[in-house]
Write an enzyme that holds these catalytic residues in place. Structure first.
Site, PDB file in Angstrom:
ATOM      1  N   THR A   1     -30.376  35.007  24.513  1.00 28.85           N
ATOM      2  CA  THR A   1     -31.328  34.182  23.758  1.00 28.85           C
ATOM      3  C   THR A   1     -32.606  34.968  23.468  1.00 28.85           C
ATOM      4  O   THR A   1     -33.155  34.878  22.366  1.00 28.85           O
ATOM      5  CB  THR A   1     -31.660  32.894  24.548  1.00 28.85           C
ATOM      6  OG1 THR A   1     -30.442  32.314  24.986  1.00 28.85           O
ATOM      7  CG2 THR A   1     -32.405  31.895  23.697  1.00 28.85           C
TER       8      THR A   1
ATOM      9  N   HIS B   1     -32.022  37.115  20.574  1.00 29.54           N
ATOM     10  CA  HIS B   1     -32.095  36.377  19.297  1.00 29.54           C
ATOM     11  C   HIS B   1     -33.553  36.124  18.897  1.00 29.54           C
ATOM     12  O   HIS B   1     -33.913  36.225  17.727  1.00 29.54           O
ATOM     13  CB  HIS B   1     -31.360  35.036  19.409  1.00 29.54           C
ATOM     14  CG  HIS B   1     -29.868  35.177  19.445  1.00 29.54           C
ATOM     15  ND1 HIS B   1     -29.153  35.669  18.376  1.00 29.54           N
ATOM     16  CD2 HIS B   1     -28.963  34.911  20.416  1.00 29.54           C
ATOM     17  CE1 HIS B   1     -27.860  35.683  18.697  1.00 29.54           C
ATOM     18  NE2 HIS B   1     -27.727  35.250  19.937  1.00 29.54           N
TER      19      HIS B   1
END
Ligand SMILES: [Zn+2]
Ligand SMILES: [Zn+2]
Length: 347
Positions: free
Chosen positions: A40, A43
Site C-alpha cells: 500500500t 501505491h
C-alpha cells in the site's frame, strides 16, 4: 528529526526535517527501530488511483509497519510504559461504532488508518494511540516484529475465522506478493498436507518454496491442468485469492472444492460476475473477505506461530536500506520483473 513525508498529491515522497511529535493523553511516543514497506505504501508512493483514496491531507508521514521502543507516554496511558518494545495494529478503531461494539474492530469505518489516513511510522519518532499497541516478545528480532502486521494478513487469510484448522488440508494460494508467500509458510506451519502457490515471478516462487510451499506454479504454464491433475478435478479445501483481479477471483472460486472455503484478500475495482450463481449456492463454497487482522485474535495467532518456532518468515525479507534511502527501497518494490519480498527501513 528525519521523516519520509508525502509532501504533494503527486508521485514520490521526500525526506523532511520535522519536529518530534508530542504524544496526546492516550498516546505514546515511539522511537523507530525498524520500519517495513507495505504494498500500500508503494501505491501511495507511486500515487496511483487506488492509493489516492487514503491520503486526504499533505504533508503526511508515510508507513505503518514497524518495531520500536516507547520513549514517552501520555498521561492517560495505563498498560504501556517507557522502554516497552512494541509494534501496532494499523486500524485505529473508534471503539464506539456498531462494528467496534460487536467485536469487529478490524472493519471500523470511523477510525483512522495509521500511516494511511494519518501520520505513520517512517520517521525517527512517531506517536501511536495506546489502544492499538502490541507488546512484542523481547526475543523477537525487530525485522520480524516489524512485519507482523502483513504476517497477520497472511494468518487471517490462511486460517479464516471459523474453520481455523488447516491440519491435513490442501491449500491453493493465488498470487505471489510477500503476504501470499508468507501465507504459504503459515499454511505449512499449521499442518496443511499440500500447499500450492500460483505466481508470476521466478524470484518470488523461489522464496515461496523456501517458505515451505510444496509446489510453486507459474501462471500460464499449464498451471490449471496441473492443479486439476493434483486434485483429481475436485479442487482444494482452502483457496486464498491474494492476487486481486477478477480472473484471480474466478480461478479461486473454481478451484475451491465443494463445501470448501475461499479467502478473498486481493483487491480490485472491477465488477465480479459469478457464472451460474445457482450452482455456486448449491456448492456450499464459502467466500470469506479478509480485511486487516482480527483485533487481537490474529495478533495472538501470529505470536503463537512465531514463538512455536514452526514458522520462519525471514526468507521473505529481501532488502534492507537506511530510512534516508527510502527511494531505493521503493525502487526495489516497483522494479520489474518483481524480485522483492519485504523491504526493511533502518533509521
Ligand atoms: Zn501493511
Ligand atoms: Zn468503530
Amino acid at each position: 528529526m528525519k521523516a519520509v513525508v508525502k509532501t504533494r498529491k503527486a508521485p514520490g515522497a521526500e525526506l523532511v526535517d520535522v519536529s518530534v511529535p508530542k504524544p496526546g493523553a492516550d498516546e505514546v511516543l515511539v522511537k523507530l527501530i525498524i520500519g517495513s514497506i507495505c504494498g500500500t505504501d508503494s501505491h501511495i508512493y507511486a500515487w496511483d488511483s487506488g492509493a489516492q483514496v487514503y491520503i486526504k491531507n499533505v504533508p503526511q508521514v508515510l508507513g505503518h509497519e514497524f518495531a520500536g521502543t516507547i520513549v514517552e507516554v501520555g498521561k492517560e496511558v495505563r498498560k504501556f510504559k517507557v522502554g516497552d518494545y512494541v509494534s501496532a495494529e494499523t486500524h485505529i478503531y473508534c471503539g464506539k461504532c456498531v462494528q467496534c461494539r460487536n467485536d469487529q474492530r478490524h472493519i471500523c469505518e470511523t477510525g483512522r488508518i495509521f500511516g494511511l489516513t494519518c501520520n505513520g511510522c517512517f520517521a525517527e519518532y512517531f506517536t501511536v494511540p495506546e489502544r492499538v499497541l502490541w507488546k512484542n516478545n523481547s526475543q523477537l528480532p525487530p525485522e520480524i516484529a516489524a512485519i507482523q502486521e502483513p504476517l497477520g494478513n497472511a494468518v487471517y487469510c490462511a486460517l479464516g475465522d471459523y474453520d481455523k484448522n488447516l491440519e491435513e488440508k490442501s491449500v491453493f494460494i493465488i498470487g505471489d506478493g510477500p503476504t501470499a508467500i508468507m501465507a504459504a509458510g503459515v499454511a505449512k506451519a499449521e499442518g496443511a498436507r499440500l500447499v500450492i502457490i500460483l505466481g508470476r515471478h521466478d524470484r518470488r516462487m523461489e522464496i515461496a518454496r523456501k517458505m515451505g510451499a510444496d509446489r510453486a506454479l507459474k501462471d500460464g504454464q499449464g498451471a490449471e491442468e496441473i492443479v486439476s491433475d493434483i486434485t483429481a478435478g475436485k479442487g482444494f479445501d482452502v483457496v486464498l485469492e491474494m492476487a486481486g483481479s477478477p480472473e484471480a477471483v474466478k480461478l479461486a472460486l473454481r478451484w475451491t472444492r465443494i463445501g470448501g472455503r475461499m479467502s478473498a484478500f486481493g483487491i480490485h475495482g472491477e465488477p465480479l460476475v459469478i457464472d451460474n450463481y445457482g450452482q455456486y449456492v448449491r456448492s456450499g463454497k464459502k467466500i470469506l473477505p479478509i480485511s486487516g487482522r482480527l483485533i487481537w485474535r490474529t495478533w495472538e495467532e501470529v505470536q503463537r506461530l512465531l514463538e512455536s518456532g514452526s514458522l520462519d518468515v525471514s526468507p521473505v525479507i529481501t532488502h534492507k536500506v537506511r530510512l534516508e534511502e527510502f527511494e531505493k527501497g521503493f525502487g526495489f518494490m516497483t522494479q520489474r520483473p518483481k524480485a522483492s519480498g519485504k523491504v526493511i527501513l533502518i533509521p
